[in-house]
Design an enzyme around this catalytic site. Sequence first.
Site, PDB file in Angstrom:
ATOM      1  CG  LEU A  75      59.698  43.445  65.422  1.00 17.15           C
ATOM      2  CD1 LEU A  75      60.383  42.019  65.528  1.00 17.15           C
ATOM      3  CD2 LEU A  75      60.427  44.408  66.374  1.00 17.15           C
ATOM      4  CG  ASP A  90      60.519  67.311  58.985  1.00 16.84           C
ATOM      5  OD1 ASP A  90      59.215  67.302  59.716  1.00 16.84           O
ATOM      6  OD2 ASP A  90      59.907  67.191  58.084  1.00 16.84           O
ATOM      7  CD  GLN A  93      63.776  66.255  56.733  1.00 18.96           C
ATOM      8  OE1 GLN A  93      64.239  67.479  57.334  1.00 18.96           O
ATOM      9  NE2 GLN A  93      63.108  66.722  56.269  1.00 18.96           N
ATOM     10  CB  SER A  94      61.247  64.903  62.568  1.00 22.36           C
ATOM     11  OG  SER A  94      60.565  64.538  62.814  1.00 22.36           O
ATOM     12  NE  ARG A 132      46.716  53.335  66.836  1.00 23.36           N
ATOM     13  CZ  ARG A 132      46.668  54.820  66.943  1.00 23.36           C
ATOM     14  NH1 ARG A 132      46.440  56.053  68.261  1.00 23.36           N
ATOM     15  NH2 ARG A 132      47.387  55.293  65.599  1.00 23.36           N
ATOM     16  CD  GLN A 168      75.911  95.821  63.910  1.00 28.35           C
ATOM     17  OE1 GLN A 168      75.835  96.957  63.226  1.00 28.35           O
ATOM     18  NE2 GLN A 168      76.267  96.325  64.982  1.00 28.35           N
ATOM     19  CE1 TYR A 207      54.129  63.370  56.178  1.00 19.77           C
ATOM     20  CE2 TYR A 207      52.211  64.412  56.589  1.00 19.77           C
ATOM     21  CZ  TYR A 207      54.028  63.309  55.969  1.00 19.77           C
ATOM     22  OH  TYR A 207      53.315  61.830  56.057  1.00 19.77           O
ATOM     23  CD  GLU A 208      60.355  71.522  57.404  1.00 18.22           C
ATOM     24  OE1 GLU A 208      61.023  70.251  57.925  1.00 18.22           O
ATOM     25  OE2 GLU A 208      59.875  72.685  57.726  1.00 18.22           O
ATOM     26  NE  ARG A 266      55.005  49.440  58.768  1.00 14.74           N
ATOM     27  CZ  ARG A 266      53.770  50.063  59.164  1.00 14.74           C
ATOM     28  NH1 ARG A 266      52.216  50.346  59.133  1.00 14.74           N
ATOM     29  NH2 ARG A 266      53.492  51.482  58.594  1.00 14.74           N
ATOM     30  CE  LYS A 319      48.109  60.226  60.789  1.00 15.28           C
ATOM     31  NZ  LYS A 319      48.055  59.089  59.303  1.00 15.28           N
ATOM     32  CE  LYS A 369      49.686  48.361  64.805  1.00 13.33           C
ATOM     33  NZ  LYS A 369      49.386  49.452  63.284  1.00 13.33           N
ATOM     34  N   GLY A 423      68.393  90.730  63.147  1.00 10.87           N
ATOM     35  CA  GLY A 423      69.408  91.914  64.237  1.00 10.87           C
ATOM     36  C   GLY A 423      69.543  93.595  64.094  1.00 10.87           C
TER      37      GLY A 423
HETATM   38  N1  CAO Z   1      55.958  46.959  62.680  1.00  9.03           N
HETATM   39  C1  CAO Z   1      54.152  47.807  63.544  1.00  9.03           C
HETATM   40  N2  CAO Z   1      53.696  48.396  62.561  1.00  9.03           N
HETATM   41  C2  CAO Z   1      54.518  49.682  62.784  1.00  9.03           C
HETATM   42  C3  CAO Z   1      55.843  49.324  62.394  1.00  9.03           C
HETATM   43  C4  CAO Z   1      55.588  48.205  62.811  1.00  9.03           C
HETATM   44  N3  CAO Z   1      57.415  47.741  62.599  1.00  9.03           N
HETATM   45  N4  CAO Z   1      56.232  50.647  62.319  1.00  9.03           N
HETATM   46  C5  CAO Z   1      55.133  51.647  62.336  1.00  9.03           C
HETATM   47  N5  CAO Z   1      54.219  50.397  62.418  1.00  9.03           N
HETATM   48  C6  CAO Z   1      52.053  50.855  62.439  1.00  9.03           C
HETATM   49  C7  CAO Z   1      52.359  51.798  63.985  1.00  9.03           C
HETATM   50  O1  CAO Z   1      51.561  51.466  63.874  1.00  9.03           O
HETATM   51  C8  CAO Z   1      51.094  52.747  63.092  1.00  9.03           C
HETATM   52  O2  CAO Z   1      49.459  52.523  62.835  1.00  9.03           O
HETATM   53  P1  CAO Z   1      48.011  52.313  63.572  1.00  9.03           P
HETATM   54  O3  CAO Z   1      48.115  53.618  63.808  1.00  9.03           O
HETATM   55  O4  CAO Z   1      47.667  51.486  63.062  1.00  9.03           O
HETATM   56  O5  CAO Z   1      49.083  52.409  65.081  1.00  9.03           O
HETATM   57  C9  CAO Z   1      50.911  53.155  61.461  1.00  9.03           C
HETATM   58  O6  CAO Z   1      52.296  52.388  61.701  1.00  9.03           O
HETATM   59  C10 CAO Z   1      51.310  54.502  60.938  1.00  9.03           C
HETATM   60  O7  CAO Z   1      52.563  55.146  61.817  1.00  9.03           O
HETATM   61  P2  CAO Z   1      51.966  56.908  61.430  1.00  9.03           P
HETATM   62  O8  CAO Z   1      50.548  57.569  62.166  1.00  9.03           O
HETATM   63  O9  CAO Z   1      52.889  57.319  62.959  1.00  9.03           O
HETATM   64  O10 CAO Z   1      52.327  57.225  60.086  1.00  9.03           O
HETATM   65  P3  CAO Z   1      51.451  58.229  59.031  1.00  9.03           P
HETATM   66  O11 CAO Z   1      52.958  58.029  58.158  1.00  9.03           O
HETATM   67  O12 CAO Z   1      50.358  57.989  58.908  1.00  9.03           O
HETATM   68  O13 CAO Z   1      52.020  59.840  59.185  1.00  9.03           O
HETATM   69  C11 CAO Z   1      53.395  60.894  59.726  1.00  9.03           C
HETATM   70  C12 CAO Z   1      52.964  59.877  59.576  1.00  9.03           C
HETATM   71  C13 CAO Z   1      54.570  62.015  60.362  1.00  9.03           C
HETATM   72  C14 CAO Z   1      51.984  62.529  60.024  1.00  9.03           C
HETATM   73  C15 CAO Z   1      53.436  60.984  61.650  1.00  9.03           C
HETATM   74  O14 CAO Z   1      53.725  60.016  61.928  1.00  9.03           O
HETATM   75  C16 CAO Z   1      53.418  61.748  62.794  1.00  9.03           C
HETATM   76  O15 CAO Z   1      52.632  62.543  62.624  1.00  9.03           O
HETATM   77  N6  CAO Z   1      54.730  62.355  63.648  1.00  9.03           N
HETATM   78  C17 CAO Z   1      55.283  63.887  64.356  1.00  9.03           C
HETATM   79  C18 CAO Z   1      55.290  64.040  64.452  1.00  9.03           C
HETATM   80  C19 CAO Z   1      56.410  64.667  62.931  1.00  9.03           C
HETATM   81  O16 CAO Z   1      57.742  63.623  62.785  1.00  9.03           O
HETATM   82  N7  CAO Z   1      56.565  64.830  61.901  1.00  9.03           N
HETATM   83  C20 CAO Z   1      57.758  64.878  60.731  1.00  9.03           C
HETATM   84  C21 CAO Z   1      57.689  63.895  59.897  1.00  9.03           C
HETATM   85  S1  CAO Z   1      58.954  64.128  59.183  1.00  9.03           S
HETATM   86  O17 CAO Z   1      58.330  64.949  57.616  1.00  9.03           O
END
Ligand code: CAO
Length: 415
Positions: free
Chosen positions: A72, A168, A17-18, A104, A249, A138-139, A38, A136, A75, A247
């Site tokens: 795409l 988000d 979402q964010s 990475r 008021q 989330y919201e 992906r 990591k 990796k 505020g």
């Molecule tokens: N091709 C190949 N690999 C891809 C890809 C693509 N097109 N798109 C994503 N990936 C891979 C990444 O390379 C990553 O792999 P590695 O961990 O092996 O390097 C993997 O997908 C997972 O990415 P991620 O760790 O970002 O995803 P997650 O589902 O595990 O975590 C989230 C999700 C939201 C917790 C995390 O992305 C995060 O903390 N983001 C920052 C904060 C944020 O935006 N949070 C709000 C999300 S909205 O509620």
Amino acid sequence: MGKALDGVRILDFTHVQSGPTCTQLLAWFGADVIKVERAGSGDVTRQQLRDIPDVDSLYFTMLNHNKRSLTLDAKCEDGKKVLEKLVVSCDVLVENFAPGVLDRMGFTWERIQQLNPRMIVASVKGFGPGPYQDCKVYENIAQCAGGSASTTGFDDGPPLVTGAQIGDSGTGLHLALGIVAALYQRHRTGRGQKVLAAMQDSVLNLCRVKLRDQQRLACTGVLKEYPQYPNGQFGEAVPRAGNASGGGQPGWIVKCKGWQSDPNAYLYFITQAPVWQDICKVIGKEEWITDPDYATPEARLPRLEQVFAAIEAWTVTKSKLEAMQILNEHDIPCGPILSMREIAAEPSLRATGTVVEVDHPTRGKYLSVGNPIKLSGSETEVRRSPLLGEHTDEVLAELGYCMQEIAALRAKNVI
Ligand code: CAO
């Protein structure tokens, strides 16, 4: 006049979402947003909270309007080559991966700068630099870590998260502003830069009045507009203030006619000082105009419970919209508690494009929130979200790939 961000190309590496809220806003302002996903699965939200089997969820469609989708594998070597071409040809890379993911993949800030020194790299992360930078988020984690949950809810209940997605969507908004500022600066410098919006920081920014109150509490030991005053206790941290106004008021939510059966038959009522006399007349408490216990804002502070009880004795005799109409005739600030059902049907929101109906090839018609920011010279047309990989061939052709090369990439599962 065209669109405000015509000519700006965004490499959109966002998900959930964010990040998508940020790039959707940029797309609405006219940027060409290429969402990299992906193959096979795409953004995880395409499949989350589905209401129709095998159809992109509303979660996805409502956050990804006006974008193009390229599948795409970022990796593998061939995929990285495509990504390099995108980095060279785009102005901004937006990502909200977990910390370290982009590095990475081999796309460090240094590498991106080598490829395109004008590139702006914009990131959402859960936390800024510090002890939690690798977490990591989330919201609701952001709402808790940014000060919102500890200050939301009633005094006798647990911390509460709010339905507004301030972690988000709030952070997406902050990031969009940072990107536009960096684009503006690039006109002078010719250089890109990194833009970071941390979710904790964005939530805290939206909670700044509570940090204000923390310091007022430390100074005076009391917050007189909070429901804990005058009879309750204050501790060392800003307490939850129920529905008290943030505020100067005082305000509160009061019941309206029908509250027994309608969970949204309520009105937010603000006892704005300049219209106090009108409030007293409307609710039938003329004697409070001159009564020293009620005549001044300072005198009313320890009596807010009685004040809102008297207001409610009047509002329960009216529907929330009747009460609003009467109060507005006297310039008394108030707001009805509107349900999502009511908002979806509200004609004025449709007329301004804040609520839009969008047609989708597999889903059919659905409602969405349109662009809440209106530019008079750059009107927003909301176009449906892309199907997974819908623009893969088109984008690759723009990057110089011929049909045979595209077919070869497809055969190797790169796209
Ligand atoms: N091709 C190949 N690999 C891809 C890809 C693509 N097109 N798109 C994503 N990936 C891979 C990444 O390379 C990553 O792999 P590695 O961990 O092996 O390097 C993997 O997908 C997972 O990415 P991620 O760790 O970002 O995803 P997650 O589902 O595990 O975590 C989230 C999700 C939201 C917790 C995390 O992305 C995060 O903390 N983001 C920052 C904060 C944020 O935006 N949070 C709000 C999300 S909205 O509620």
